[in-house]
Motif scaffolding. Structure first.
Motif, short mmCIF file in Angstrom:
data_model
loop_
_atom_site.label_atom_id
_atom_site.label_comp_id
_atom_site.label_asym_id
_atom_site.label_seq_id
_atom_site.Cartn_x
_atom_site.Cartn_y
_atom_site.Cartn_z
N SER A 248 0.02 53.55 -6.27
CA SER A 248 1.35 54.14 -6.15
C SER A 248 1.31 55.59 -6.59
O SER A 248 1.21 55.88 -7.79
CB SER A 248 2.36 53.36 -6.99
OG SER A 248 3.65 53.82 -6.80
N LEU A 249 1.36 56.51 -5.64
CA LEU A 249 1.22 57.93 -5.96
C LEU A 249 2.38 58.42 -6.81
O LEU A 249 3.53 58.05 -6.61
CB LEU A 249 1.16 58.76 -4.67
CG LEU A 249 0.01 58.44 -3.71
CD1 LEU A 249 0.03 59.43 -2.56
CD2 LEU A 249 -1.33 58.51 -4.42
N SER A 250 2.04 59.31 -7.75
CA SER A 250 3.07 59.98 -8.53
C SER A 250 3.86 60.90 -7.61
O SER A 250 3.37 61.32 -6.56
CB SER A 250 2.45 60.78 -9.67
OG SER A 250 1.83 59.92 -10.60
N SER A 251 5.08 61.28 -8.03
CA SER A 251 5.96 62.10 -7.18
C SER A 251 5.30 63.40 -6.78
O SER A 251 4.65 64.06 -7.59
CB SER A 251 7.26 62.40 -7.93
OG SER A 251 7.94 61.22 -8.23
N GLY A 252 5.46 63.78 -5.51
CA GLY A 252 4.93 65.05 -5.02
C GLY A 252 3.51 64.87 -4.52
O GLY A 252 2.82 63.91 -4.83
N THR A 253 3.06 65.84 -3.76
CA THR A 253 1.72 65.76 -3.18
C THR A 253 0.93 67.03 -3.42
O THR A 253 -0.13 67.21 -2.86
CB THR A 253 1.81 65.52 -1.66
OG1 THR A 253 2.53 66.60 -1.07
CG2 THR A 253 2.54 64.22 -1.37
N THR A 254 1.46 67.94 -4.24
CA THR A 254 0.74 69.17 -4.49
C THR A 254 -0.41 68.91 -5.44
O THR A 254 -0.34 68.04 -6.31
CB THR A 254 1.68 70.22 -5.10
OG1 THR A 254 2.25 69.67 -6.30
CG2 THR A 254 2.79 70.58 -4.14
N GLY A 255 -1.48 69.69 -5.29
CA GLY A 255 -2.63 69.52 -6.16
C GLY A 255 -3.36 68.23 -5.85
O GLY A 255 -3.24 67.65 -4.78
N ARG A 256 -4.14 67.76 -6.82
CA ARG A 256 -4.92 66.55 -6.64
C ARG A 256 -4.02 65.33 -6.75
O ARG A 256 -3.30 65.17 -7.73
CB ARG A 256 -6.01 66.51 -7.71
CG ARG A 256 -6.95 65.32 -7.57
CD ARG A 256 -8.14 65.45 -8.47
NE ARG A 256 -7.77 65.56 -9.89
CZ ARG A 256 -8.66 65.70 -10.86
NH1 ARG A 256 -9.94 65.78 -10.57
NH2 ARG A 256 -8.27 65.79 -12.12
#
Length: 483
Positions: A143-151
């Motif tokens: 479950s990805l943390s909020s946002g997709t910037t960076g790694r």
């Protein structure tokens, strides 16, 4: 237990009970169980196997929920992907997690040379769906943390950990088989996905009503389906508060109105409580699920808190050496519990920063009072150090938003040769207000060292797809030095 087992149980116990409503479309639990079994068999025919990482990039539809449970049934690992991402964002996430396939809509554009499976063009199953794989501690999703910037960061959550998160929904929130829950946030997001899956696990009804929508449309849908519960993020709730309260009657009839995703101000909590007396604020994270719950009772005792810990969760505030601090002192917040992930997938560097001795550090600053209420004081990375003194942006933002002419505010650190950092305030003004008025307002409510050096007016605060303010973007636009 594999989470998909619950759908089979509900299908046998109440086969004709409505599981999903999508517009005029209705699926009973008998139909949902059959659709999940068929989808699972077709996925296996396409080559999807146990612990394969599968990107799930679908619109907010019944099929999205069907394939969440179908992938769980066969032991695959779900990697949620937002249909609104650019090709570059999808490529970056898929490459980092080494996805086997990406499950997409039939009209989706190619994503590099990644293998994509259109959900409605999967090969016909060669065999009927086999037995549901045992769940327990096999991975369910990243479950990805909020946002997709960076790694990208993806905590690995098992079936058992997700089930324990469901427990808090039932024990603390009261979601159950009688609920008619309106899913009004994207299923890609942790809250939207988890609440919907939890209601289906318990045998309730999920009504899909994805954004964007206006307040009138939401109220009409709540009324049309006789809704009992819904989850809205703070940005959605703030839009409701701009409406005439008489027009929001269906919201007031809800048995449960959940807010999560970002903290609310004290005044906002009071206003929403007037809108719906059954309003609760659920402090949670992607990595660990529910942490604390603010209810009408806790708000009477401590209106500025995000409540007390939910069932099975232990919380602490510690100093920079990880030693617990006494009640009332601000420090790094950490918590642990049976629903908390044990680490990020293939990311030991970040693990060392956020997972320590069985505790998870979400990056928040907080204090805990004598009665156990958790009071958030901002993000550790956002803390401003002015002349050696720690300043917490959240406190200043609350004061600014209480001004009658300001609708939104964000406070960031501003490089200063003399003091290291100064305080910069970005405001969205609902009506004209001059700096002299703002300075006086703050001076009457804040210590001198906390006063903003300057106020910057913007039409809107930049936010990511989860509605969180992009403070780095604001800070990047500041003049070089505050002097």
């Amino acid at each position: 237990m594999n989470l998909a087992e619950a759908i089979e149980i509900n299908a046998k116990a109440r086969p004709d009970h409505i599981a999903i409503i999508e517009g005029d479309r209705r699926l009973t639990y008998r139909e949902l169980a059959g659709a999940i079994a068929t989808a699972a068999a077709r996925l296996q025919t396409a080559g999807v196997g146990r612990e394969d990482i599968i990107g799930l990039c679908l619109k907010d539809s019944a099929e999205h929920l069907i394939f969440l449970y179908a992938l769980a049934r066969i032991g695959a690992v779900i990697l949620p992907m937002d249909v609104r991402w650019t090709e570059a964002e999808k490529l970056r996430v898929a490459a980092h997690f080494e996805t086997r396939f990406i499950l997409v809509e039939s009209d989706s554009d190619p994503v590099g040379d990644l293998q994509m499976l259109a959900w409605d063009a999967l090969p016909e199953e060669t065999d009927a769906a086999g037995a549901i794989l045992p769940g327990d501690d096999i991975p369910l999703l990243l479950s990805l943390s909020s946002g997709t910037t960076g790694r990208p960061k993806g905590p690995r959550i098992t079936h058992t950990q997700m089930l324990r998160r469901f427990w808090t929904h039932w024990i603390n929130l009261g979601l159950n088989s009688t609920d008619r829950y309106v899913s009004a946030t994207p299923l890609y997001f942790g809250g939207g996905r988890t609440f919907a899956m939890s209601v289906l696990f318990s045998g309730g009804t999920v009504i899909l009503f994805p954004p964007p929508f206006d307040a009138a449309d939401l109220c009409a849908e709540l009324d049309r389906v006789s809704a009992t519960s819904t989850f809205l993020v703070p940005t959605q709730l703030r839009k409701l508060l701009t409406q005439n309260i008489a027009s929001l009657a269906p919201v007031g009839k809800l048995r449960l109105l959940i807010s999560s995703g970002a903290p609310l101000d004290g005044d906002e909590r009071v206003a929403i409580s007037k809108l719906c007396t059954n309003f609760v604020e659920y402090y949670a994270s992607t990595e660990g699920g529910g942490i604390s719950l603010a209810t009408p009772d806790t708000r009477r005792l401590q209106p500025n808190a995000v409540g007390r810990p939910v069932f099975g969760v232990e919380v602490e505030v510690v100093d920079n050496d990880h030693a617990p601090l006494p009640a009332g002192e601000i420090g790094r917040f950490r918590y642990r519990g049976p629903g908390v992930a044990t680490g990020y997938f293939r990311d030991e560097d970040i693990d060392r920063e956020t997972f320590r001795d069985g505790w998870f550090y979400p990056g928040d600053l907080a204090e805990i009072d004598e009665a156990g209420h958790v009071i958030l004081r901002g993000r550790a990375k956002d803390m401003i150090i002015r002349g050696g003194v720690n300043i917490y942006p959240g406190e200043i933002e609350t004061i600014l938003r209480e001004h009658p002419s300001i609708s939104e505010a964000a406070v960031v650190g501003w490089a200063s040769q003399r003091l290291g950092e100064e305080v910069a305030a970005f405001i969205v003004a609902a009506e004209p207000v001059d700096d002299t008025d703002l300075k006086l307002w703050c001076a009457e409510r804040l210590a001198p060292y906390k006063l903003p050096k300057a106020f910057f007016r913007v039409d809107d605060l930049p936010r990511n797809s989860a509605g969180k303010v992009l403070k780095a973007e604001l800070a990047a636009g500041l003049p070089t030095s505050a002097a």
